[in-house]
Design an enzyme around this catalytic site. Structure first.
Site, PDB file in Angstrom:
ATOM      1  N   CYS A   2       0.952  -1.207   0.004  1.00  0.00           N
ATOM      2  CA  CYS A   2       0.113  -0.063   0.048  1.00  0.00           C
ATOM      3  C   CYS A   2       0.839   1.332  -0.043  1.00  0.00           C
ATOM      4  O   CYS A   2       1.803   1.217   0.517  1.00  0.00           O
ATOM      5  CB  CYS A   2      -0.967   0.163   1.224  1.00  0.00           C
ATOM      6  N   ARG A  27       3.931  -0.140  -4.697  1.00  0.00           N
ATOM      7  CA  ARG A  27       3.776  -0.577  -3.530  1.00  0.00           C
ATOM      8  C   ARG A  27       2.344  -1.443  -3.465  1.00  0.00           C
ATOM      9  O   ARG A  27       2.050  -2.224  -2.281  1.00  0.00           O
ATOM     10  CB  ARG A  27       3.635   0.457  -2.489  1.00  0.00           C
ATOM     11  N   TRP A  72      -2.711  -2.735  -1.629  1.00  0.00           N
ATOM     12  CA  TRP A  72      -2.272  -4.324  -1.829  1.00  0.00           C
ATOM     13  C   TRP A  72      -2.934  -4.910  -0.578  1.00  0.00           C
ATOM     14  O   TRP A  72      -2.498  -4.817   0.520  1.00  0.00           O
ATOM     15  CB  TRP A  72      -0.549  -4.521  -1.681  1.00  0.00           C
ATOM     16  N   ASN A  98      -1.825   2.848   5.503  1.00  0.00           N
ATOM     17  CA  ASN A  98      -0.770   1.711   5.217  1.00  0.00           C
ATOM     18  C   ASN A  98      -0.455   0.955   6.395  1.00  0.00           C
ATOM     19  O   ASN A  98       0.208   1.651   7.220  1.00  0.00           O
ATOM     20  CB  ASN A  98       0.214   2.255   4.471  1.00  0.00           C
ATOM     21  N   GLY A  99      -0.516  -0.513   6.307  1.00  0.00           N
ATOM     22  CA  GLY A  99       0.016  -0.999   7.874  1.00  0.00           C
ATOM     23  C   GLY A  99      -0.977  -1.992   7.996  1.00  0.00           C
ATOM     24  O   GLY A  99      -2.096  -2.300   7.193  1.00  0.00           O
ATOM     25  N   GLU A 471      18.739 -16.421  -6.866  1.00  0.00           N
ATOM     26  CA  GLU A 471      18.105 -15.166  -7.468  1.00  0.00           C
ATOM     27  C   GLU A 471      17.525 -15.384  -8.658  1.00  0.00           C
ATOM     28  O   GLU A 471      16.337 -14.939  -9.094  1.00  0.00           O
ATOM     29  CB  GLU A 471      19.132 -14.273  -7.293  1.00  0.00           C
ATOM     30  N   LYS A 475      13.496 -14.821  -9.517  1.00  0.00           N
ATOM     31  CA  LYS A 475      13.298 -13.687 -10.507  1.00  0.00           C
ATOM     32  C   LYS A 475      12.171 -14.435 -11.570  1.00  0.00           C
ATOM     33  O   LYS A 475      11.068 -13.724 -11.927  1.00  0.00           O
ATOM     34  CB  LYS A 475      14.300 -13.372 -11.129  1.00  0.00           C
ATOM     35  N   GLU A 478       8.761 -15.006  -9.770  1.00  0.00           N
ATOM     36  CA  GLU A 478       7.987 -13.947  -9.538  1.00  0.00           C
ATOM     37  C   GLU A 478       7.284 -12.964 -10.553  1.00  0.00           C
ATOM     38  O   GLU A 478       6.211 -12.704 -10.353  1.00  0.00           O
ATOM     39  CB  GLU A 478       8.592 -12.905  -8.418  1.00  0.00           C
ATOM     40  N   HIS A 494      20.802 -36.005  -5.454  1.00  0.00           N
ATOM     41  CA  HIS A 494      20.374 -36.365  -4.293  1.00  0.00           C
ATOM     42  C   HIS A 494      18.506 -36.387  -4.327  1.00  0.00           C
ATOM     43  O   HIS A 494      18.033 -36.398  -3.342  1.00  0.00           O
ATOM     44  CB  HIS A 494      20.856 -35.673  -2.963  1.00  0.00           C
ATOM     45  N   LYS A 583       6.181  -4.370  -3.871  1.00  0.00           N
ATOM     46  CA  LYS A 583       7.634  -4.032  -3.760  1.00  0.00           C
ATOM     47  C   LYS A 583       8.017  -4.063  -2.012  1.00  0.00           C
ATOM     48  O   LYS A 583       9.276  -4.741  -2.111  1.00  0.00           O
ATOM     49  CB  LYS A 583       7.846  -2.823  -4.110  1.00  0.00           C
TER      50      LYS A 583
HETATM   51  O1  M6R Z   1      13.320  -4.122   0.213  1.00  0.00           O
HETATM   52  P1  M6R Z   1      13.892  -5.253   0.768  1.00  0.00           P
HETATM   53  O2  M6R Z   1      15.303  -5.621  -0.153  1.00  0.00           O
HETATM   54  O3  M6R Z   1      14.124  -5.690   2.063  1.00  0.00           O
HETATM   55  O4  M6R Z   1      13.121  -6.632   0.300  1.00  0.00           O
HETATM   56  C1  M6R Z   1      13.321  -7.857   0.424  1.00  0.00           C
HETATM   57  C2  M6R Z   1      12.433  -8.686  -0.511  1.00  0.00           C
HETATM   58  O5  M6R Z   1      11.067  -8.436  -0.425  1.00  0.00           O
HETATM   59  C3  M6R Z   1      12.766  -8.527  -2.108  1.00  0.00           C
HETATM   60  O6  M6R Z   1      14.110  -8.486  -2.439  1.00  0.00           O
HETATM   61  C4  M6R Z   1      11.703  -9.343  -2.678  1.00  0.00           C
HETATM   62  O7  M6R Z   1      12.146 -10.634  -2.926  1.00  0.00           O
HETATM   63  C5  M6R Z   1      11.900  -8.942  -4.347  1.00  0.00           C
HETATM   64  N1  M6R Z   1      10.553  -8.776  -5.080  1.00  0.00           N
HETATM   65  C6  M6R Z   1      12.604  -9.950  -5.283  1.00  0.00           C
HETATM   66  O8  M6R Z   1      12.767  -9.677  -6.546  1.00  0.00           O
END
Ligand code: M6R
Length: 588
Positions: A2, A27, A72, A98-99, A471, A475, A478, A494, A583
């Site tokens: 949010c 957000r 969100w 937000n929260g 990573e 990527k 997501e 394994h 985000k």
């Molecule tokens: O703002 P941050 O780096 O603490 O965020 C951590 C994760 O939420 C963030 O890296 C998330 O995994 C990304 N969407 C990955 O691309």
């Protein structure tokens, strides 16, 4: 999680608010809404969908004060009713939040028993009803009384048509900044929202509340009501950094900014060297982070191990409930976070602090919550990262953790100054090497064209590039919604080998290092099961220039970022706003 925005001044609030929301949309983007004051009444336009959609369906309005929200969903699915802003029974006190209000059920029950009528399933809606309940002629007093009843986290903004010269705001554990303009002021969850308007900001602290007028900003303490002085800071981000500048998506633009991310993170070298001097005496080193940032932490751990220094890298959602029990005043926590607002990372740091640990944060957003609870900060200076999928910020984190690990090893006498200088020299050459990889984007896209219909992907790598494959796989998960498994290459036999069959893509990282032969054997094992191996190496399908193995994670991730991006686009997905994600994850 949010975004909230607010405007008060002489210009047209609805226009400005929708523009601000577009810049906050990363957000949360399942619904949006604005509220403004006009002719003594509140006008609300809100609904399910993206900001532009809500904007198209909203009435044109003329007003000089308003608040806005992009959502969100947490409590209650995306719908018109659950979208913010929310109001009380008489459509008067209007708020955005937000929260998460943890005690909303109890508060709601009490308010309903007193006759308040609710129209949404949100936790937020208790706030305007509380203001209505406590109101006895003074908006500020009722607002403060209401906010004091809330447990959990909040950044909240409220307006009242009877007092149209002010927006009230308050914060606890959710970010909130005030943008200072000339005869106008702004409020926002994050800096990109206000970048085109002003570079002067005040960052609110937990338990601050503010009375925002067009010509003045008063900050007070929620508990005591005393006035507090908060410094006005100047942001050095450029508006261009928060715009697409001709790129189809923010994610692609941010991948193209990866060379700069290296240069910018290197600017912190001297500060990092000083921090390393302070923390090298701590015997236990923990990297703590979430998601992509946690993989940067893992790289830090592998580098320290390479120099004979033991350390751990733990995801914050586990650390806070388990590893934290092993923390004492001989521990240093290196928290890594792009936003500096991630709830689990912040909670881990707070718990570790209670047990006497020293806290260093590797953060991109200056002034974020994490920076304010840490004993020292290493800024990556990557600039605003708008796409939900982290790319350039990861590169910045990798550079910073590499430097901190190197300098700790130097302080502990595990490596020589000459060796450090050699690596620093190589680091300076990394931006150009990333540039070479980016020039191959077309080749990478062609591979994406061959692979984008596959529904399972394997990523394999070893040691320092095990985090690289984690990573790479995250990527693609997501932003392409395909199943991807990342494995340390030696682990495939394994169990996971059973999943390999004809055509299953296996993305294999093969740097030119002492484990190359072992990696080759693992690749042969995959090929023997007729898997489609995509080799990432100096001469492979995805080419990477020669590099010192210590720095290989910084280069080898670049083609994987581009591959994930193109697969996402080919699958018809908006990589900047993947479903179900936001985000900045400010809830547990
Ligand atoms: O703002 P941050 O780096 O603490 O965020 C951590 C994760 O939420 C963030 O890296 C998330 O995994 C990304 N969407 C990955 O691309």
């Amino acid at each position: 999680m949010c975004g909230i925005a607010g405007y008060i001044g002489n210009r047209n609030a609805p226009e400005i608010l929708f523009d601000m929301l577009r810049r906050l949309e990363y957000r949360g983007y399942d619904s949006a809404g604005i509220a403004y004051l006009s002719k003594g009444k509140v006008v609300i336009s809100k609904g399910k969908g993206r900001v532009d959609e809500v904007r198209r369906n909203s009435k044109n309005g003329d007003s000089s004060i308003g608040i806005a929200h992009t959502r969100w969903a947490t409590h209650g699915g995306p719908s018109h009713e659950n979208s913010h802003p929310h109001t009380d029974c008489n459509f008067r006190f209007t708020i955005v939040h937000n929260g998460i209000i943890e005690n909303y059920k109890d508060l709601k029950q009490e308010l309903v028993s007193e006759g308040h009528r609710f129209s949404s399933e949100t936790d937020t809606e208790v706030i305007p009803h509380l203001i209505e309940k406590f109101y006895s002629g003074n908006f500020e007093k009722a607002f403060v009384e209401s906010v004091k009843k809330l447990r959990g986290s909040f950044a909240v903004a409220a307006i009242d048509p009877e007092e149209p010269e002010k927006i009230l705001v308050a914060r606890k554990e959710s970010p909130l900044i005030i943008g200072i303009g000339k005869n106008e002021n702004f409020i926002a969850s994050d800096t990109p929202a206000i970048l085109p308007e002003t570079k002067k900001i005040i960052i609110l602290d937990d338990f601050d509340y503010g009375i925002i007028g067009k010509d003045d900003v008063v900050i007070k303490d929620l508990q005591t009501g005393d006035r507090i002085k908060r410094e006005i800071q100047t942001i050095d981000w450029d508006i261009k950094q928060a715009e697409k500048e001709g790129y189809e998506h923010f994610m692609l633009k941010e991948i193209y900014e990866e060379p700069d991310a290296v240069k910018n993170a290197l600017k912190g070298s001297n500060e990092i060297r000083e921090i390393a001097k302070r923390i090298s005496k701590y015997q236990k080193v923990y990297f703590v982070a979430c998601g992509t940032a946690s993989y940067a932490g893992m790289v830090g751990k592998y580098i320290l191990e390479r120099f004979g220094i033991s350390s751990e890298a733990v995801v914050a959602s586990e650390f806070r409930y388990s590893t934290v029990n092993a923390i004492d005043n001989n521990s240093v926590i290196i928290a890594v976070s792009q936003s500096g607002e991630t709830a689990d990372t912040i909670a881990s740091v707070k718990e570790a602090k209670k047990r006497g640990a020293h806290i260093i944060s590797v953060v991109n957003v200056v002034g974020s919550s994490l920076t304010r609870i840490s004993d020292g900060n290493i800024y990556t200076y990557s600039g605003p990262e708008i796409a939900v999928a982290s790319t350039k910020a990861y590169i910045g984190q990798l550079v910073s953790v590499t430097l901190i690990a190197l300098f700790i090893a130097l302080e502990r006498g595990k490596i020589t100054g000459d060796y450090v200088n050699e690596i620093l020299h190589d680091l300076n050459g990394i931006p150009e090497k990333i540039g070479h990889i980016l020039k191959n984007e077309n080749e990478i896209r062609k591979i994406a064209e061959k692979l984008f219909k596959k529904d399972i992907f394997f990523y394999i790598g070893r040691r320092l590039n095990y985090p690289t494959v984690l990573e790479g796989a995250l990527k693609i998960k997501e932003i392409s919604y395909v199943h991807a498994e990342a494995y340390p290459a030696g682990e495939m036999k394994h169990g996971p080998l059973a999943l390999l069959e004809e055509g299953v893509p296996v993305i294999a990282i093969l740097p030119n290092d002492d484990l190359a032969e072992k990696m080759e054997s693992n690749i042969q094992e995959a090929k023997a099961r007729n898997a489609t191996v995509i080799l990432v190496s100096e001469t492979g399908d995805l080419k990477v220039p020669p590099v010192d193995p210590l720095l290989s994670p910084i280069l080898y991730i670049v083609p994987l970022h581009l591959l994930a991006y193109h697969i996402s686009v080919l699958r018809g997905i908006d990589p900047d706003k993947p479903r179900n994600l936001a985000k900045s994850v400010t809830v547990e």
